[in-house]
Scaffold this active site. Structure first.
Site, PDB file in Angstrom:
ATOM      1  N   ASP A  98      13.304 -41.674  13.441  1.00  8.59           N
ATOM      2  CA  ASP A  98      12.960 -40.672  12.440  1.00  8.59           C
ATOM      3  C   ASP A  98      14.057 -39.604  12.432  1.00  8.59           C
ATOM      4  O   ASP A  98      14.370 -39.039  13.490  1.00  8.59           O
ATOM      5  CB  ASP A  98      11.604 -40.054  12.825  1.00  8.59           C
ATOM      6  CG  ASP A  98      11.101 -39.089  11.769  1.00  8.59           C
ATOM      7  OD1 ASP A  98      11.938 -38.564  11.013  1.00  8.59           O
ATOM      8  OD2 ASP A  98       9.873 -38.862  11.718  1.00  8.59           O
ATOM      9  N   PHE A  99      14.609 -39.333  11.263  1.00  7.19           N
ATOM     10  CA  PHE A  99      15.756 -38.415  11.188  1.00  7.19           C
ATOM     11  C   PHE A  99      15.416 -36.992  11.638  1.00  7.19           C
ATOM     12  O   PHE A  99      16.293 -36.201  11.911  1.00  7.19           O
ATOM     13  CB  PHE A  99      16.333 -38.384   9.775  1.00  7.19           C
ATOM     14  CG  PHE A  99      16.696 -39.748   9.265  1.00  7.19           C
ATOM     15  CD1 PHE A  99      17.547 -40.556   9.999  1.00  7.19           C
ATOM     16  CD2 PHE A  99      16.175 -40.232   8.075  1.00  7.19           C
ATOM     17  CE1 PHE A  99      17.876 -41.831   9.571  1.00  7.19           C
ATOM     18  CE2 PHE A  99      16.499 -41.503   7.635  1.00  7.19           C
ATOM     19  CZ  PHE A  99      17.345 -42.305   8.386  1.00  7.19           C
ATOM     20  N   LYS A 165      25.040 -40.360  -3.984  1.00  7.20           N
ATOM     21  CA  LYS A 165      24.683 -39.303  -4.910  1.00  7.20           C
ATOM     22  C   LYS A 165      23.174 -39.083  -4.868  1.00  7.20           C
ATOM     23  O   LYS A 165      22.480 -40.003  -4.466  1.00  7.20           O
ATOM     24  CB  LYS A 165      25.178 -39.620  -6.323  1.00  7.20           C
ATOM     25  CG  LYS A 165      24.370 -40.717  -7.050  1.00  7.20           C
ATOM     26  CD  LYS A 165      24.854 -40.913  -8.436  1.00  7.20           C
ATOM     27  CE  LYS A 165      24.118 -40.086  -9.439  1.00  7.20           C
ATOM     28  NZ  LYS A 165      22.826 -40.652  -9.902  1.00  7.20           N
ATOM     29  N   HIS A 195      28.953 -44.925  -8.165  1.00  5.36           N
ATOM     30  CA  HIS A 195      29.118 -46.374  -8.314  1.00  5.36           C
ATOM     31  C   HIS A 195      29.741 -46.756  -9.657  1.00  5.36           C
ATOM     32  O   HIS A 195      30.320 -47.818  -9.795  1.00  5.36           O
ATOM     33  CB  HIS A 195      27.807 -47.126  -8.039  1.00  5.36           C
ATOM     34  CG  HIS A 195      26.826 -47.115  -9.171  1.00  5.36           C
ATOM     35  ND1 HIS A 195      26.004 -46.050  -9.433  1.00  5.36           N
ATOM     36  CD2 HIS A 195      26.525 -48.043 -10.116  1.00  5.36           C
ATOM     37  CE1 HIS A 195      25.235 -46.337 -10.484  1.00  5.36           C
ATOM     38  NE2 HIS A 195      25.537 -47.540 -10.918  1.00  5.36           N
ATOM     39  N   GLU A 233      20.091 -46.392 -21.778  1.00  2.00           N
ATOM     40  CA  GLU A 233      19.339 -47.211 -20.825  1.00  2.00           C
ATOM     41  C   GLU A 233      18.007 -47.624 -21.429  1.00  2.00           C
ATOM     42  O   GLU A 233      17.385 -46.853 -22.161  1.00  2.00           O
ATOM     43  CB  GLU A 233      19.082 -46.429 -19.536  1.00  2.00           C
ATOM     44  CG  GLU A 233      20.342 -46.075 -18.783  1.00  2.00           C
ATOM     45  CD  GLU A 233      20.020 -45.638 -17.362  1.00  2.00           C
ATOM     46  OE1 GLU A 233      19.556 -44.499 -17.194  1.00  2.00           O
ATOM     47  OE2 GLU A 233      20.198 -46.462 -16.448  1.00  2.00           O
ATOM     48  N   HIS A 257      28.555 -39.731 -13.249  1.00  2.00           N
ATOM     49  CA  HIS A 257      29.076 -40.893 -13.983  1.00  2.00           C
ATOM     50  C   HIS A 257      29.824 -40.500 -15.263  1.00  2.00           C
ATOM     51  O   HIS A 257      30.931 -40.954 -15.512  1.00  2.00           O
ATOM     52  CB  HIS A 257      27.943 -41.850 -14.367  1.00  2.00           C
ATOM     53  CG  HIS A 257      27.049 -42.245 -13.218  1.00  2.00           C
ATOM     54  ND1 HIS A 257      27.524 -42.449 -11.948  1.00  2.00           N
ATOM     55  CD2 HIS A 257      25.715 -42.482 -13.155  1.00  2.00           C
ATOM     56  CE1 HIS A 257      26.521 -42.797 -11.153  1.00  2.00           C
ATOM     57  NE2 HIS A 257      25.413 -42.817 -11.858  1.00  2.00           N
ATOM     58  N   LYS A 352      17.057 -42.349 -21.269  1.00  2.00           N
ATOM     59  CA  LYS A 352      16.254 -43.444 -20.726  1.00  2.00           C
ATOM     60  C   LYS A 352      15.251 -43.891 -21.784  1.00  2.00           C
ATOM     61  O   LYS A 352      14.958 -43.155 -22.719  1.00  2.00           O
ATOM     62  CB  LYS A 352      15.527 -42.981 -19.464  1.00  2.00           C
ATOM     63  CG  LYS A 352      16.490 -42.707 -18.296  1.00  2.00           C
ATOM     64  CD  LYS A 352      15.833 -42.964 -16.955  1.00  2.00           C
ATOM     65  CE  LYS A 352      16.749 -42.662 -15.795  1.00  2.00           C
ATOM     66  NZ  LYS A 352      17.699 -43.735 -15.471  1.00  2.00           N
TER      67      LYS A 352
HETATM   68  C1  BG6 Z   1      22.092 -44.079 -11.167  1.00  2.00           C
HETATM   69  C2  BG6 Z   1      21.117 -43.158 -11.839  1.00  2.00           C
HETATM   70  O1  BG6 Z   1      23.116 -43.364 -10.559  1.00  2.00           O
HETATM   71  O2  BG6 Z   1      22.631 -44.982 -12.129  1.00  2.00           O
HETATM   72  C3  BG6 Z   1      20.024 -43.931 -12.538  1.00  2.00           C
HETATM   73  O3  BG6 Z   1      20.556 -42.288 -10.867  1.00  2.00           O
HETATM   74  C4  BG6 Z   1      20.628 -44.932 -13.494  1.00  2.00           C
HETATM   75  O4  BG6 Z   1      19.150 -43.060 -13.239  1.00  2.00           O
HETATM   76  C5  BG6 Z   1      21.673 -45.796 -12.774  1.00  2.00           C
HETATM   77  O5  BG6 Z   1      19.611 -45.748 -14.028  1.00  2.00           O
HETATM   78  C6  BG6 Z   1      22.393 -46.668 -13.776  1.00  2.00           C
HETATM   79  O6  BG6 Z   1      23.280 -47.523 -13.128  1.00  2.00           O
HETATM   80  P1  BG6 Z   1      23.770 -48.841 -13.838  1.00  2.00           P
HETATM   81  O7  BG6 Z   1      24.849 -49.342 -12.945  1.00  2.00           O
HETATM   82  O8  BG6 Z   1      22.586 -49.755 -13.924  1.00  2.00           O
HETATM   83  O9  BG6 Z   1      24.254 -48.466 -15.192  1.00  2.00           O
END
Ligand code: BG6
Length: 496
Positions: A98-99, A165, A195, A233, A257, A352
């Protein structure tokens, strides 16, 4: 940087012995991104030849029961063969702790050391912070106090950390997290992930811009009318709604992003391809973002929320309800205080529960100053980041037949059409770079802070809460107000 090519020689040979510890190993990120990426890398011989994976979570598991748990939980892993599972289990160690309790981790230092001693192998020690950000500080303390950072110095093995993140919730918290990490680590040991930057098509942005003599001379306010970055999305906030409810679309997507994509589109050509040079150039763009003033916010931004969100959030937080102003959609117009981009608007948009999943950057060139023909259209260069990864250049052509009528068609480069095989996943690329010690695709502390400074000018703007939150129907185009808003600038959201 390692080249991921499924058809080339395995790269694992070139990586030093590595022990990767993942904190937060039972969470969604691990189940849907990290373990799938590591399984895939294992299958394609992309992991270091000498490799151990230590998965840390609060619950008690053995290595095998942990892997079974992940295989069940993951939305991504379909089915794996017994052979693949057995091979992966050879790397895997599970550790429960546990952290909140440093003392739970004193044994972990022994677990790491025990890997090294019998075979006299020194490992690079890599730590992945895949927990919620509230635990980052506790984990940093654990690393220090439990003696986990003592890698074998004799072999010049390295200790590195990778931080997920969101990196802070505003400038102040990001600065204090940077301050904390920099107390224990040097900047070259800290890998802040975004990412999106690891996506193949985002890496292609620099190549298209700087490896082709065609575009760079036109890449400025004389020839470019505007730039659009849209991330649409289909899914809602889903299982992460409690977290999302604290961030909203602006902090979840703009700060990282979208601003990273903008930086790569707008930056100057770096002097060379070192991590520092690339990040210096991105930083210059992020610092040049025009802060949104009190007077301008209402003109520059549209916010929206999908219908049903409030109910969804209330039921996820066990029934507590009340006003909920979390935006699940925003559109923003911004400018850069840079000579190259002076006067060029950047339209940024994400949402979204829209009608499709699409990430696209479009560069809209100016219309010809004088067009000989009827119906000339502006050229548009589109980077389709996902899905159907591709680059398109819209040009005017003659429609066959008598007379001269114009048709707008695409010069197209489609990844799927040109290359065989899977496009490497962003997490695989980033994990490999982390293991190799390549920071080019990771974000430096000053970039993070410059991005937050800009985002703060929106979210901490006294007018922010006065922006109407337009409701939109799930599965459609988003709030109609966003379409009307861009039309006032005589523009439309770009659809190819
Ligand atoms: C994440 C966000 O960093 O990226 C999410 O927190 C989002 O809300 C996701 O859905 C989208 O990633 P990808 O690679 O599916 O476009």
């Amino acid at each position: 940087m390692l080249k991921f090519n499924p058809h080339s020689e395995p790269v694992s040979q070139s990586l030093p012995p590595t022990i990767l510890t993942i904190f937060g190993a039972t969470g969604d990120l691990s189940a849907d991104y990290l373990i799938p990426a590591l399984l895939h890398m294992d299958e394609h011989k992309l992991l270091p030849k000498i490799f151990k994976l230590v998965c840390v979570g609060r619950r008690e598991f053995t290595a095998k029961s942990y892997l079974d748990f992940i295989l069940k939980k993951s939305h991504v892993i379909k089915k794996i063969s017994p052979a693949k599972k057995a091979r992966f289990l050879k790397h895997l160690i599970y550790y429960a702790g546990d952290f909140e309790h440093v003392e739970h981790f004193t044994e972990l230092a022994k677990v790491l050391a025990d890997q090294e001693k019998p075979k006299h192998v020194c490992y690079n020690r890599l730590f992945y912070f895949a927990t919620s950000p509230q635990q980052f500080a506790a984990i940093t303390q654990i690393l220090k106090s439990a003696g986990l950072l003592n890698a074998c110095v004799a072999h010049e093995r390295k200790t590195r950390i990778l931080v997920e993140k969101p990196f802070g919730f505003n400038l102040k918290s990001a600065q204090s997290l940077n301050g904390l990490l920099l107390k224990y680590f040097t900047e070259d040991q800290i890998y802040r992930i975004d990412h999106y930057v690891g996506k193949e098509t985002i890496q292609n942005l620099m190549v298209v811009r700087f490896a082709n003599s065609l575009f760079e001379p036109l890449w400025n306010n004389r020839f470019i009318d505007h730039v659009e970055i849209s991330v649409l999305e289909k899914d809602g906030a889903g299982g992460r709604i409690n977290f999302y409810n604290q961030t909203g679309a602006i902090k979840d997507f703009l700060q990282n992003h979208i601003l990273q994509m903008l930086a790569l589109i707008a930056m100057e050509e770096p002097y060379n391809l070192t991590a520092e040079m690339i990040r210096d150039e991105k930083l210059r763009v992020l610092e040049a973002l025009e802060p949104v003033t009190k007077e301008k916010l209402l003109l520059r931004m549209v916010k929206g929320q999908y219908k049903g969100y409030v109910k969804e959030a209330a039921s996820a937080s066990l029934g507590t309800s009340g006003p909920n102003n979390t935006e699940t959609f925003f559109a923003l117009k911004t400018y850069l205080n840079l000579p190259r981009w002076s006067g060029v608007p950047f339209y940024l948009r994400t949402g979204k529960k829209l009608n499709k999943k699409l990430t696209q950057i479009s560069i809209h060139f100016r219309e010809p100053v004088r067009c000989l023909f009827v119906g000339c259209s502006a050229n548009v260069l589109t980077f389709q980041i996902q899905p159907d990864e591709s680059v398109h250049l819209q040009i005017n052509n003659k429609i066959p037949g008598f007379g001269i009528k114009l048709h707008q068609g695409d010069l197209e480069f489609g990844y799927g059409k040109v290359f065989k095989g899977e496009i490497p996943g962003a997490y695989e690329r980033l994990l490999l770079d982390f293991m190799e010690g390549d920071q080019r695709l990771f974000i430096r502390s000053d970039e993070i802070e410059a991005a937050w400074k800009f985002v703060d000018s929106i979210t901490e703007n006294p007018e922010f809460n006065k922006l109407p939150l337009h409701q939109y129907i799930p599965g459609k185009n988003g709030p109609k107000e966003a379409d009307e808003w861009i039309k006032k600038d005589m523009k439309e959201w770009w659809t190819r």
